[in-house]
Design a protein around this motif. Structure first.
Motif, PDB file in Angstrom:
ATOM      1  N   ARG A  15      46.820  18.752  11.764  1.00 10.20           N
ATOM      2  CA  ARG A  15      47.050  19.253  10.409  1.00 10.20           C
ATOM      3  C   ARG A  15      46.297  18.385   9.413  1.00 10.20           C
ATOM      4  N   TYR A  16      45.628  19.044   8.500  1.00  9.93           N
ATOM      5  CA  TYR A  16      45.002  18.336   7.379  1.00  9.93           C
ATOM      6  C   TYR A  16      45.706  18.765   6.101  1.00  9.93           C
ATOM      7  N   TRP A  17      45.708  17.878   5.121  1.00  9.60           N
ATOM      8  CA  TRP A  17      46.193  18.230   3.791  1.00  9.60           C
ATOM      9  C   TRP A  17      45.001  18.360   2.888  1.00  9.60           C
ATOM     10  N   ASN A  18      44.871  19.530   2.327  1.00  6.90           N
ATOM     11  CA  ASN A  18      43.738  19.779   1.452  1.00  6.90           C
ATOM     12  C   ASN A  18      44.304  19.921   0.039  1.00  6.90           C
ATOM     13  N   GLY A  19      44.420  18.802  -0.690  1.00  3.29           N
ATOM     14  CA  GLY A  19      45.135  18.834  -1.952  1.00  3.29           C
ATOM     15  C   GLY A  19      46.599  19.080  -1.642  1.00  3.29           C
ATOM     16  N   GLU A  22      48.425  22.733   3.301  1.00  3.73           N
ATOM     17  CA  GLU A  22      48.237  22.203   4.647  1.00  3.73           C
ATOM     18  C   GLU A  22      47.393  23.172   5.457  1.00  3.73           C
ATOM     19  N   ILE A  23      46.523  22.573   6.263  1.00  3.98           N
ATOM     20  CA  ILE A  23      45.637  23.380   7.101  1.00  3.98           C
ATOM     21  C   ILE A  23      45.836  22.925   8.538  1.00  3.98           C
ATOM     22  N   TRP A  24      46.211  23.875   9.376  1.00  2.00           N
ATOM     23  CA  TRP A  24      46.311  23.537  10.792  1.00  2.00           C
ATOM     24  C   TRP A  24      44.943  23.819  11.421  1.00  2.00           C
ATOM     25  N   ALA A  25      44.154  22.777  11.553  1.00  2.00           N
ATOM     26  CA  ALA A  25      42.802  22.931  12.088  1.00  2.00           C
ATOM     27  C   ALA A  25      42.841  23.219  13.586  1.00  2.00           C
ATOM     28  N   LEU A  26      43.892  22.709  14.260  1.00  2.00           N
ATOM     29  CA  LEU A  26      44.117  23.022  15.674  1.00  2.00           C
ATOM     30  C   LEU A  26      45.577  23.376  15.860  1.00  2.00           C
ATOM     31  N   GLY A  43      32.441  29.323  18.404  1.00  2.00           N
ATOM     32  CA  GLY A  43      33.430  29.910  17.505  1.00  2.00           C
ATOM     33  C   GLY A  43      32.946  29.837  16.073  1.00  2.00           C
ATOM     34  N   PRO A  44      33.525  30.666  15.202  1.00  2.00           N
ATOM     35  CA  PRO A  44      33.055  30.705  13.818  1.00  2.00           C
ATOM     36  C   PRO A  44      33.323  29.411  13.054  1.00  2.00           C
ATOM     37  N   SER A  45      32.665  29.287  11.922  1.00  2.00           N
ATOM     38  CA  SER A  45      32.866  28.132  11.058  1.00  2.00           C
ATOM     39  C   SER A  45      34.340  28.013  10.685  1.00  2.00           C
ATOM     40  N   GLY A  46      34.856  26.787  10.764  1.00  2.00           N
ATOM     41  CA  GLY A  46      36.258  26.570  10.418  1.00  2.00           C
ATOM     42  C   GLY A  46      37.221  26.793  11.579  1.00  2.00           C
ATOM     43  N   ALA A  47      36.699  27.110  12.753  1.00  2.00           N
ATOM     44  CA  ALA A  47      37.556  27.399  13.909  1.00  2.00           C
ATOM     45  C   ALA A  47      38.261  26.157  14.453  1.00  2.00           C
ATOM     46  N   GLY A  48      37.736  24.962  14.093  1.00  2.00           N
ATOM     47  CA  GLY A  48      38.356  23.732  14.573  1.00  2.00           C
ATOM     48  C   GLY A  48      37.548  23.012  15.638  1.00  2.00           C
ATOM     49  N   LYS A  49      36.310  23.406  15.823  1.00  2.00           N
ATOM     50  CA  LYS A  49      35.472  22.845  16.894  1.00  2.00           C
ATOM     51  C   LYS A  49      35.217  21.349  16.687  1.00  2.00           C
ATOM     52  N   SER A  50      34.803  20.981  15.474  1.00  2.00           N
ATOM     53  CA  SER A  50      34.526  19.564  15.209  1.00  2.00           C
ATOM     54  C   SER A  50      35.816  18.741  15.266  1.00  2.00           C
ATOM     55  N   THR A  51      36.884  19.316  14.777  1.00  2.00           N
ATOM     56  CA  THR A  51      38.179  18.632  14.829  1.00  2.00           C
ATOM     57  C   THR A  51      38.550  18.328  16.278  1.00  2.00           C
ATOM     58  N   LEU A  52      38.371  19.319  17.143  1.00  2.00           N
ATOM     59  CA  LEU A  52      38.682  19.119  18.559  1.00  2.00           C
ATOM     60  C   LEU A  52      37.817  18.014  19.158  1.00  2.00           C
ATOM     61  N   ASP A 171      28.100  17.525  18.794  1.00  2.00           N
ATOM     62  CA  ASP A 171      28.481  18.509  17.774  1.00  2.00           C
ATOM     63  C   ASP A 171      27.224  19.119  17.166  1.00  2.00           C
ATOM     64  N   GLU A 172      26.894  20.318  17.577  1.00  2.00           N
ATOM     65  CA  GLU A 172      25.694  21.023  17.121  1.00  2.00           C
ATOM     66  C   GLU A 172      24.451  20.138  17.205  1.00  2.00           C
ATOM     67  N   PRO A 173      24.134  19.644  18.394  1.00  2.00           N
ATOM     68  CA  PRO A 173      23.048  18.662  18.529  1.00  2.00           C
ATOM     69  C   PRO A 173      21.665  19.207  18.184  1.00  2.00           C
ATOM     70  N   SER A 204      28.215  24.343  19.947  1.00  2.00           N
ATOM     71  CA  SER A 204      26.933  24.897  19.531  1.00  2.00           C
ATOM     72  C   SER A 204      27.025  26.385  19.245  1.00  2.00           C
ATOM     73  N   HIS A 205      26.179  26.825  18.359  1.00  2.00           N
ATOM     74  CA  HIS A 205      26.027  28.264  18.116  1.00  2.00           C
ATOM     75  C   HIS A 205      24.838  28.796  18.899  1.00  2.00           C
ATOM     76  N   GLN A 206      24.048  27.884  19.468  1.00  2.79           N
ATOM     77  CA  GLN A 206      22.777  28.297  20.020  1.00  2.79           C
ATOM     78  C   GLN A 206      22.881  28.854  21.439  1.00  2.79           C
TER      79      GLN A 206
HETATM   80  N1  LIG Z   1      39.169  16.059   6.664  1.00  2.70           N
HETATM   81  C1  LIG Z   1      39.618  17.291   6.413  1.00  2.70           C
HETATM   82  N2  LIG Z   1      40.502  17.520   5.411  1.00  2.70           N
HETATM   83  C2  LIG Z   1      40.985  18.756   5.171  1.00  2.70           C
HETATM   84  N3  LIG Z   1      40.654  19.836   5.906  1.00  2.70           N
HETATM   85  C3  LIG Z   1      39.772  19.678   6.899  1.00  2.70           C
HETATM   86  C4  LIG Z   1      39.213  18.403   7.209  1.00  2.70           C
HETATM   87  N4  LIG Z   1      38.369  18.551   8.259  1.00  2.70           N
HETATM   88  C5  LIG Z   1      38.396  19.866   8.579  1.00  2.70           C
HETATM   89  N5  LIG Z   1      39.242  20.538   7.774  1.00  2.70           N
HETATM   90  C6  LIG Z   1      39.570  21.977   7.879  1.00  2.70           C
HETATM   91  O1  LIG Z   1      39.972  22.261   9.192  1.00  2.70           O
HETATM   92  C7  LIG Z   1      39.418  23.484   9.654  1.00  2.70           C
HETATM   93  C8  LIG Z   1      38.581  23.249  10.895  1.00  2.70           C
HETATM   94  O2  LIG Z   1      37.430  22.461  10.550  1.00  2.70           O
HETATM   95  P1  LIG Z   1      36.322  22.047  11.603  1.00  2.70           P
HETATM   96  O3  LIG Z   1      35.375  21.151  10.901  1.00  2.70           O
HETATM   97  O4  LIG Z   1      36.967  21.541  12.831  1.00  2.70           O
HETATM   98  O5  LIG Z   1      35.642  23.470  11.906  1.00  2.70           O
HETATM   99  P2  LIG Z   1      34.352  23.801  12.781  1.00  2.70           P
HETATM  100  O6  LIG Z   1      34.790  24.803  13.793  1.00  2.70           O
HETATM  101  O7  LIG Z   1      33.727  22.562  13.269  1.00  2.70           O
HETATM  102  O8  LIG Z   1      33.405  24.550  11.714  1.00  2.70           O
HETATM  103  P3  LIG Z   1      31.786  24.503  11.551  1.00  2.70           P
HETATM  104  O9  LIG Z   1      31.240  25.469  12.567  1.00  2.70           O
HETATM  105  O10 LIG Z   1      31.576  24.996  10.153  1.00  2.70           O
HETATM  106  O11 LIG Z   1      31.333  23.100  11.753  1.00  2.70           O
HETATM  107  C9  LIG Z   1      38.639  24.037   8.484  1.00  2.70           C
HETATM  108  O12 LIG Z   1      39.450  24.972   7.816  1.00  2.70           O
HETATM  109  C10 LIG Z   1      38.358  22.841   7.606  1.00  2.70           C
HETATM  110  O13 LIG Z   1      38.243  23.197   6.260  1.00  2.70           O
END
Ligand SMILES: Nc1ncnc2c1ncn2[C@@H]1O[C@H](COP(=O)(O)OP(=O)(O)OP(=O)(O)O)[C@@H](O)[C@H]1O
Ligand SMILES: [Mg+2]
Length: 226
Positions: A15-19, A22-26, A43-52, A171-173, A204-206
């Motif tokens: 979970r992230y707090w965005n202001g 709350e955002i459940w990234a995973l 997966g699409p942008s925002g799917a949580g890939k980088s977080t994972l 991450d997207e090398p 990767s998207h590629q």
């Molecule tokens: N440090 C943070 N603080 C608040 N929210 C975050 C933070 N990092 C990521 N998020 C949110 O968590 C969700 C997942 O983000 P993440 O970066 O894991 O996505 P992604 O799949 O890697 O996307 P992309 O393909 O655009 O890189 C998004 O909604 C993002 O806005």
């Protein structure tokens, strides 16, 4: 909990707090990474890939759930033990290379070895070998700004390899490279997996990368959907 798996995520949530929101990234994510496998995450942008990837690399802690490194609960490891795994066993490769601008290619590659307590001369020797293997023998003293994108990414790969890690988290090398240079980077990564047995987890998207993988995980809204 067998140790056949290098990494195992059980009901992982972040979970992230965005202001004030709350955002459940995973959410409730389960995953097993086998030793030696090549896993692609799409997966699409925002799917949580980088977080994972951050959680798998012990760069961040989950809000809920558990992560196991070789069958050991990461949460039960001390901070120095986690730092040791991060430094020795895991290599990171990012889209924007994350090289230190004031340091030469050679110094950038040496850094994780120096942090790991390796002697200067040995670090230098290994860094030089790696850069030569990656075709950068003539670029040792160049700074990142004096290198092309593909060269910078090869420096980053050498840096990721200096401590001989078991797993490379990427991450997207190739996200910032033209397609020809991207293909060079892909073939380097593929060879590290096939020839040297490195476990690869690549976001990767590629299509060119994804089609080489042993397994493809598709993520959406913080979950693995396929
Ligand atoms: N440090 C943070 N603080 C608040 N929210 C975050 C933070 N990092 C990521 N998020 C949110 O968590 C969700 C997942 O983000 P993440 O970066 O894991 O996505 P992604 O799949 O890697 O996307 P992309 O393909 O655009 O890189 C998004 O909604 C993002 O806005
Ligand atoms: Mg991302």
């Amino acid at each position: 909990m067998g140790i056949a798996y290098l990494l195992e995520a059980v009901n992982l949530a972040k979970r992230y707090w965005n202001g004030k929101m709350e955002i459940w990234a995973l959410k409730d994510l389960n995953l097993k990474v086998k030793r030696g496998e090549f896993l692609a995450i799409v997966g699409p942008s925002g799917a949580g890939k980088s977080t994972l990837l951050h959680l798998l690399g012990l760069l961040d802690s989950p809000t809920e759930g558990e992560l196991f490194w070789k069958g050991e609960r990461v949460e039960s490891l001390s901070l120095p033990q986690r730092a040791h795994i991060r430094n020795r066993a895991i290599g990171f490769i990012f889209q924007f290379y994350h090289l230190l601008p004031e340091f030469s290619a050679l110094e950038n590659v040496m850094l994780p070895a120096r942090i790991g307590g390796e002697k200067k001369e040995e670090s230098r020797k290994r860094a030089e070998e790696l850069l030569k293997e990656l075709g950068l023998g003539q670029r040792l003293t160049h700074r990142p700004a004096e290198l092309s994108g593909g060269e910078q990414q090869r420096v980053a790969i050498a840096r990721a390899l200096i401590n001989n890690p078991e797993v490379l988290l990427c991450d997207e090398p190739t996200g910032n490279l033209d397609s020809r240079t991207g293909r060079e980077i892909i073939s380097i990564l593929k060879k590290l997996n096939r020839v040297e047995g490195k476990t690869l987890v690549i976001v990767s998207h590629q299509e060119e990368i994804v089609k080489e993988a042993d397994r493809i995980l598709q993520m959406r809204d913080g979950r693995i959907v396929r």
